[in-house]
Design an enzyme around this catalytic site. Structure first.
Site, short mmCIF file in Angstrom:
data_model
loop_
_atom_site.label_atom_id
_atom_site.label_comp_id
_atom_site.label_asym_id
_atom_site.label_seq_id
_atom_site.Cartn_x
_atom_site.Cartn_y
_atom_site.Cartn_z
N ASP A 97 0.86 -1.05 0.19
CA ASP A 97 -0.07 -0.02 0.05
C ASP A 97 0.79 1.19 0.18
OD1 ASP A 97 -2.40 1.09 0.01
OD2 ASP A 97 -2.53 1.42 2.06
N TYR A 104 1.26 5.47 -0.28
CA TYR A 104 0.88 6.86 0.29
C TYR A 104 0.92 7.85 -0.72
CZ TYR A 104 0.60 9.82 4.59
OH TYR A 104 0.27 10.48 5.54
N HIS A 133 -4.09 13.93 0.88
CA HIS A 133 -4.16 13.18 2.32
C HIS A 133 -2.93 13.31 3.17
CE1 HIS A 133 -5.53 10.05 4.95
NE2 HIS A 133 -4.08 9.20 4.73
N ARG A 192 1.87 17.05 12.82
CA ARG A 192 3.18 17.62 12.69
C ARG A 192 2.81 18.89 12.08
NH1 ARG A 192 4.00 13.02 10.50
NH2 ARG A 192 4.04 13.94 8.41
N GLU A 228 -10.32 4.26 3.94
CA GLU A 228 -9.66 5.06 3.27
C GLU A 228 -9.71 4.72 1.76
OE1 GLU A 228 -5.23 4.57 4.25
OE2 GLU A 228 -5.35 5.70 5.71
N GLU A 253 -9.13 4.32 -1.97
CA GLU A 253 -8.02 4.09 -2.67
C GLU A 253 -8.33 3.32 -4.13
OE1 GLU A 253 -4.62 2.37 -0.84
OE2 GLU A 253 -5.17 3.13 1.20
N ASP A 257 -8.83 0.69 2.32
CA ASP A 257 -7.62 0.22 3.26
C ASP A 257 -8.21 0.57 4.74
OD1 ASP A 257 -5.22 -0.53 4.43
OD2 ASP A 257 -4.51 1.40 4.31
N GLN A 264 -2.89 3.09 15.27
CA GLN A 264 -1.91 3.54 14.48
C GLN A 264 -1.13 4.57 15.29
OE1 GLN A 264 -3.45 5.08 10.74
NE2 GLN A 264 -1.37 5.30 9.82
N TYR A 279 3.05 3.36 15.20
CA TYR A 279 3.48 3.71 13.77
C TYR A 279 5.07 4.25 13.60
CZ TYR A 279 3.35 8.83 13.73
OH TYR A 279 3.69 10.14 13.62
N LYS A 281 -3.61 -1.75 10.53
CA LYS A 281 -3.95 -1.84 9.16
C LYS A 281 -4.22 -3.11 8.65
CE LYS A 281 -3.02 2.46 7.46
NZ LYS A 281 -3.83 3.01 6.63
N THR A 321 -8.59 -5.27 4.44
CA THR A 321 -8.62 -4.67 3.23
C THR A 321 -9.93 -5.15 2.32
OG1 THR A 321 -6.25 -4.20 3.35
CG2 THR A 321 -7.38 -3.73 1.36
N THR A 372 -4.39 6.80 0.28
CA THR A 372 -5.77 7.45 0.27
C THR A 372 -5.78 8.62 -0.71
OG1 THR A 372 -5.86 6.93 2.61
CG2 THR A 372 -7.52 8.74 1.67
N GLU A 409 -9.80 12.96 8.19
CA GLU A 409 -9.60 14.59 7.50
C GLU A 409 -10.73 15.06 7.83
OE1 GLU A 409 -7.30 13.99 3.70
OE2 GLU A 409 -8.07 12.15 4.04
#
Length: 431
Positions: A131, A133, A138, A147, A203, A205, A237, A244, A248, A257, A261, A364, A378
């Site tokens: 998978d 990113y 996203h 962050r 998600e 996808e 996903d 997470q 992570y 995850k 799926t 995503t 989001e």
């Protein structure tokens, strides 16, 4: 390669196919189906029916022999997708001729099964799953929650970021997804505890099914990478955001995850998608150009896809009241920062081998606006803003009984639009 099978004026004698939103004769997606008392086998969607090509094999002989041999007795599409693309194209041409020629109506009727009578299965035995990113909106949106001063890490604009997913928990549309448990840490505590995820998310996808075979140690050059994508599907996903958040760092997703799926059952072939290939959007000023192994002029001019994807939600209360799923978001595949070919080229630059049955997730796909987000993370701003649904219910993340539905459509001026079918699943309580 655009040819006569993409002619928007082409008409099928199958009742309802010409007006079908997803599966007109210009599409002809491949899947695996069964009916009561029969084994899974290859099928081709046409309108509200499934054509069993093995049942009309004598009518296709001499036009798609290699493909017919590959699907004969096969319970997955793996043998067919192991062949070169020309074999799929020959089968497509032969089936298209059959379904547009009224002289074959009587001979084909027994091979056409109403879709409502069919059980769909995973189209391929998943050999491996990665998978990515690749949705930059996203990545920026989620990064800004984690962050705020540095949403995108320095490598994002240089490298198609991805992680190795769990192939064994991939399921076909229509089933349930069990709410996972794992280690959770309260924001005001440094000590985790095991519990059920309360921040369960979807998600939006696209899944890319690999065809052919590359050898271990041999990178796939960017100029040939697109030919390794045999077709695509919708992919959800599922993500446990609270699990997470704790696990992570430093190695990325794991239990958040790998519990499930969901993919749509029909593979929209690369051949059917030929009219919907478009230019990759220009990168914003200041962004670096892709490194040479990811940079191909042909891919930049026609390596992206003109696909619209909708995500809808229906709660248990809505379902009991007969209320249809409400659309939460609509996004476009052109929101991906990397093309499908770039994903393949990067995946293999170190010599990793790819083969039929490998599945790549896009990551995503979100747009820049609120109504184009591809996840609840989001939409709810990390759970701080509620989403109001019909009947007054609210959501920040998914509750038990919630049903999530992805749908997709490919559009291009001058061509008949085609659909991707549905990717649908319902959240079941934790055991």
């Amino acid at each position: 390669m655009i040819d006569h099978t993409h002619d928007p004026a082409a008409s099928s004698w199958v009742e309802g196919a010409d007006t079908h939103a997803d599966f007109p004769v210009q599409n002809l997606p491949l899947g695996v189906f069964s009916t009561a008392g029969t084994a899974p086998r290859t099928g081709i969607a046409i309108g509200d029916h499934v054509l069993d090509p093995s049942a009309v094999a004598p009518l296709l002989r001499g036009k798609g022999d290699a493909a017919l041999a590959a699907i004969d007795g096969a319970r997955t599409l793996n043998p067919l997708f192991a062949l070169e693309p020309a074999a799929r194209r020959e089968l497509r041409h032969a089936v298209f001729a059959l379904l547009t020629d009224k002289d074959h109506v009587a001979q084909c009727q027994a091979a056409l099964i109403p879709a409502a009578q069919c059980t769909m299965h995973l189209p391929l035995a998943v050999r491996d799953y990665t998978d990515f990113y690749a949705g930059i909106h996203h990545a920026r949106n989620v990064g800004s929650l984690l962050r705020p001063d540095n949403p995108l890490l320095p490598n994002y604009r240089y490298i198609p970021v991805g992680y190795h997913g769990r192939a064994s928990s991939i399921r076909v549309s229509g089933g349930e997804v069990r709410r996972p448990s794992g280690q959770l840490r309260a924001p005001d505590s440094g000590v985790p505890a095991v519990g059920q995820s309360r921040r369960l998310d979807y998600e939006v996808e696209i899944g890319f099914w690999i065809g052919g075979q590359s050898e271990l140690g041999d990178p796939v050059p960017i100029g040939r990478a697109a030919s390794r994508i045999a077709g695509l599907c919708l992919l959800n996903d599922w993500s446990a955001r609270d699990i997470q958040a704790w696990e992570y760092q430093p190695l990325g997703p794991f239990l958040a995850k790998n519990f499930g799926t969901t993919v749509s059952p029909w593979v929209i072939t690369a051949e059917a998608l030929a009219p919907f290939r478009v230019a990759q959007p220009h990168r914003p000023d200041g962004d670096p150009s892709p490194l040479p192994y990811l940079n191909d002029e042909g891919d930049q001019q026609a390596g992206a896809l003109a696909l619209r994807i909708d995500v809808s939600l229906r709660t248990r209360k809505m379902r009991d009241a007969g209320i249809e799923p409400v659309r939460l978001g609509r996004t476009e595949a052109t929101n991906l920062y990397w093309t499908p070919a770039q994903l393949v080229a990067h995946h293999t630059v170190n010599g990793c081998d790819l083969a039929a049955g490998d599945l790549l997730g896009s990551g995503t796909i979100s747009g820049a606006e609120d109504d184009a987000y591809g996840s609840l993370m989001e939409m709810s701003r990390g759970g701080t803003r509620s989403i109001t649904l019909p009947g007054g219910e609210t959501r920040t993340f998914l509750e038990d009984g919630d049903e999530v539905v992805l749908t997709g459509t490919a559009n291009s001026n001058g061509f008949r639009s085609i659909g991707l079918g549905e990717c649908r699943a319902t959240i079941a309580p934790a055991r």
